[in-house]
Write a protein that holds these residues in place. Structure first.
Motif, PDB file in Angstrom:
ATOM      1  N   THR A  82       0.845  -1.187   0.000  1.00 42.99           N
ATOM      2  CA  THR A  82       0.000   0.000   0.000  1.00 42.99           C
ATOM      3  C   THR A  82       0.884   1.241   0.000  1.00 42.99           C
ATOM      4  O   THR A  82       2.106   1.149   0.068  1.00 42.99           O
ATOM      5  N   GLN A  83       0.258   2.412  -0.032  1.00 41.62           N
ATOM      6  CA  GLN A  83       1.028   3.650   0.057  1.00 41.62           C
ATOM      7  C   GLN A  83       1.737   3.742   1.405  1.00 41.62           C
ATOM      8  O   GLN A  83       2.867   4.212   1.492  1.00 41.62           O
ATOM      9  N   THR A  84       1.077   3.305   2.456  1.00 38.81           N
ATOM     10  CA  THR A  84       1.686   3.370   3.787  1.00 38.81           C
ATOM     11  C   THR A  84       2.810   2.356   3.937  1.00 38.81           C
ATOM     12  O   THR A  84       3.835   2.644   4.562  1.00 38.81           O
ATOM     13  N   GLN A 131     -12.541   4.370  -0.766  1.00 37.57           N
ATOM     14  CA  GLN A 131     -12.617   3.992   0.631  1.00 37.57           C
ATOM     15  C   GLN A 131     -13.215   5.135   1.451  1.00 37.57           C
ATOM     16  O   GLN A 131     -13.057   6.306   1.117  1.00 37.57           O
ATOM     17  N   ARG A 166     -13.959   7.863   4.439  1.00 36.19           N
ATOM     18  CA  ARG A 166     -13.105   8.810   5.140  1.00 36.19           C
ATOM     19  C   ARG A 166     -13.610   9.008   6.567  1.00 36.19           C
ATOM     20  O   ARG A 166     -14.760   8.786   6.874  1.00 36.19           O
ATOM     21  N   LEU A 223      -6.529   8.376   3.299  1.00 29.65           N
ATOM     22  CA  LEU A 223      -7.042   7.177   2.662  1.00 29.65           C
ATOM     23  C   LEU A 223      -7.694   6.263   3.682  1.00 29.65           C
ATOM     24  O   LEU A 223      -7.140   6.002   4.741  1.00 29.65           O
ATOM     25  N   GLY A 224      -8.855   5.760   3.313  1.00 30.28           N
ATOM     26  CA  GLY A 224      -9.487   4.723   4.112  1.00 30.28           C
ATOM     27  C   GLY A 224      -9.869   5.161   5.498  1.00 30.28           C
ATOM     28  O   GLY A 224     -10.090   4.341   6.371  1.00 30.28           O
ATOM     29  N   GLY A 249      -4.565   9.469   6.857  1.00 26.76           N
ATOM     30  CA  GLY A 249      -3.480   9.566   5.886  1.00 26.76           C
ATOM     31  C   GLY A 249      -2.726  10.873   5.974  1.00 26.76           C
ATOM     32  O   GLY A 249      -1.543  10.940   5.717  1.00 26.76           O
ATOM     33  N   GLN A 304      -9.344  11.861  -3.617  1.00 29.92           N
ATOM     34  CA  GLN A 304      -9.109  10.435  -3.747  1.00 29.92           C
ATOM     35  C   GLN A 304      -8.150  10.157  -4.893  1.00 29.92           C
ATOM     36  O   GLN A 304      -8.318  10.689  -5.989  1.00 29.92           O
ATOM     37  N   GLN A 307      -5.058   3.521  -5.504  1.00 30.04           N
ATOM     38  CA  GLN A 307      -5.900   2.548  -4.837  1.00 30.04           C
ATOM     39  C   GLN A 307      -6.304   1.385  -5.735  1.00 30.04           C
ATOM     40  O   GLN A 307      -7.023   0.499  -5.321  1.00 30.04           O
ATOM     41  N   GLN A 362      -0.525   7.645   9.393  1.00 30.34           N
ATOM     42  CA  GLN A 362      -1.057   7.302   8.080  1.00 30.34           C
ATOM     43  C   GLN A 362      -1.465   5.845   8.092  1.00 30.34           C
ATOM     44  O   GLN A 362      -0.854   5.026   8.770  1.00 30.34           O
ATOM     45  N   ASP A 384      -3.795   2.751   5.483  1.00 29.93           N
ATOM     46  CA  ASP A 384      -4.672   2.429   4.380  1.00 29.93           C
ATOM     47  C   ASP A 384      -4.918   0.928   4.335  1.00 29.93           C
ATOM     48  O   ASP A 384      -4.203   0.131   4.935  1.00 29.93           O
TER      49      ASP A 384
END
Length: 324
Positions: A50-52, A158, A160, A166-167, A171, A180, A185, A256, A258
Motif C-alpha cells: 500500500t502507500q503506507t 474507501q 473517510r 485514505l481509508g 493519511g 481520492q 488505490q 497514516q 490504508d
C-alpha cells in the motif's frame, strides 16, 4: 553405493535446513520484527503493498494456523501429479496402473518394451484429447461485453473519517483531507464493504492495544485480541517481568494508514491494514522506574501491517501483526 551416499548427503542437508529454520523461529521477537498471528487462509500469503507500506510485509513466523489443506489439494489438482490432471491424466494413470499389473502378472503387455509403447500411445491420445477439450471450452466462453466482474471493486473509493486521508485511517492527520487518488488505490480488494466506523475501530484498537500492553493489562488485551495474539503478547510481558523490566508505551499517534485487503471466510470477516504511527517507547527498570540500559526515551515511528477479524456482526479484534 554412490547413489546411497548421495541420498544420505541430501538427507543431511535437508535436516540441517530444518534445524536452522526452527532456530530462526525460536529466536523471532514477538513485537519488533517478523510477524505473528493468523490471517485465515491467507496467513502465509503476503498482504498487498500500500502507500503506507510500499514494501512487502515480513511473513508470519509464528501461527497456530497450518498451511491450508484446501490450498494444497487445489494445487495438487492443478498440477495433476505425474500424468497431469483432467480426463487425459486419468486415462494415462489408468493405463499405467493396468500396465504395471500386467507386468507383475507376467502377461498382457509382452514385457517392458510393450509397456513403454503403450504408454507412448496413451500419451499421444491424452495430448490430443486435452487439446480438443481446451478448444471446445474456449469456444464456449462468451466474449467480454465490458469490464469483468472481478474488477468491479478495483479502485474502490474507501470511506473517510475526521482524520482524513485514505481509508479513514489518518493519511494526513490533523483533520486535513485530500482528493481520492484512484490510481494509487487500484487493485485494493474490499469484499467486506468496510465503512468509516470500521476504520475508526482499527485506529482505536491500535491505541488501546499499545496502552494495555504498557499497563500490563491482561484483561484488556484479551478483549482486544484473538486468543492466539493474546498468548504471544502475554508471553512477552512475562519475559519482561522475568528480566525485571517494563515496556512503557505512550503518546501513540496514527500518522497514516490504508487498507491492503478485506475478505470473508464463511461467517468470519478479515481486514488487513497498513499503519504508520509514532509513539514513545522505552524500557524501564521495574524496581527503580529508571530507563533500562540501552533504552532511549525518544518518540519513534513504526510501520506495521495489522490484520483484524470479527464474526459477522461482532466486534473487531486484532488477529495478526507483521513488520513492514
Amino acid at each position: 553405493m554412490k547413489i546411497f551416499k548421495r541420498l544420505a548427503m541430501l538427507a543431511g542437508i535437508v535436516a540441517l535446513g530444518s534445524a536452522m529454520s526452527l532456530a530462526t523461529l525460536d529466536t523471532a521477537d514477538a513485537r519488533k520484527g517478523g510477524g505473528f498471528g493468523s490471517r485465515g487462509t491467507r496467513t502465509y500469503q503476503a498482504p498487498p503493498s500500500t502507500q503506507t507500506a510500499p514494501t512487502t510485509a515480513q511473513p508470519i513466523q509464528r501461527s497456530v494456523t497450518q498451511p491450508s489443506a484446501a490450498t494444497g489439494t487445489a494445487a495438487a489438482a492443478t498440477r495433476g501429479g505425474l500424468f497431469g490432471g483432467g480426463f487425459a491424466g486419468s486415462l494415462l494413470r489408468g493405463l499405467a496402473i493396468g500396465g504395471l499389473v500386467g507386468l507383475l502378472l507376467g502377461h498382457g503387455l509382452g514385457g517392458m518394451a510393450g509397456f513403454l509403447g503403450l504408454l507412448l500411445q496413451a500419451a499421444l491420445i491424452g495430448i490430443v484429447a486435452m487439446l480438443v477439450f481446451r478448444f471446445l471450452a474456449a469456444r464456449r466462453q462468451p466474449a467480454p461485453a465490458g469490464a469483468p466482474a472481478s474488477m468491479a471493486r478495483e479502485g474502490v473509493e474507501q470511506p473517510r473519517s475526521a482524520l482524513g486521508g485514505l481509508g479513514g485511517m489518518g493519511g494526513l492527520g490533523g483533520g486535513q483531507t485530500r482528493p481520492q487518488q484512484a490510481p494509487a488505490q487500484r487493485g485494493v480488494k474490499d469484499a467486506v464493504g468496510l465503512t468509516g466506523a470500521d476504520f475508526d475501530s482499527f485506529e482505536r484498537i491500535l491505541g488501546e492495544v499499545q496502552g494495555a500492553f504498557s499497563r500490563e493489562d491482561y484483561g484488556a488485551l484479551r478483549t482486544l485480541t484473538t486468543l492466539e495474539v493474546y498468548g504471544y503478547l502475554t508471553e512477552e510481558l512475562r519475559d519482561n517481568e522475568a528480566r525485571g523490566v517494563r515496556n512503557q508505551v505512550s503518546e501513540v499517534k496514527l500518522l497514516q494508514g490504508d487498507l491492503a485487503e478485506a475478505w470473508r471466510e464463511g461467517t468470519t470477516d478479515y481486514a488487513t491494514v497498513a499503519m504508520r504511527y509514532s509513539m514513545r517507547d522505552r524500557m524501564v527498570d521495574r524496581a527503580t522506574g529508571q530507563s533500562a540500559p540501552g533504552s532511549v526515551d525518544d518518540v519513534t515511528e513504526t510501520t506495521e501491517v495489522w490484520t483484524f477479524t470479527r464474526t459477522r456482526g461482532g466486534a473487531w479484534t486484532l488477529s495478526a501483526i507483521q513488520d513492514a
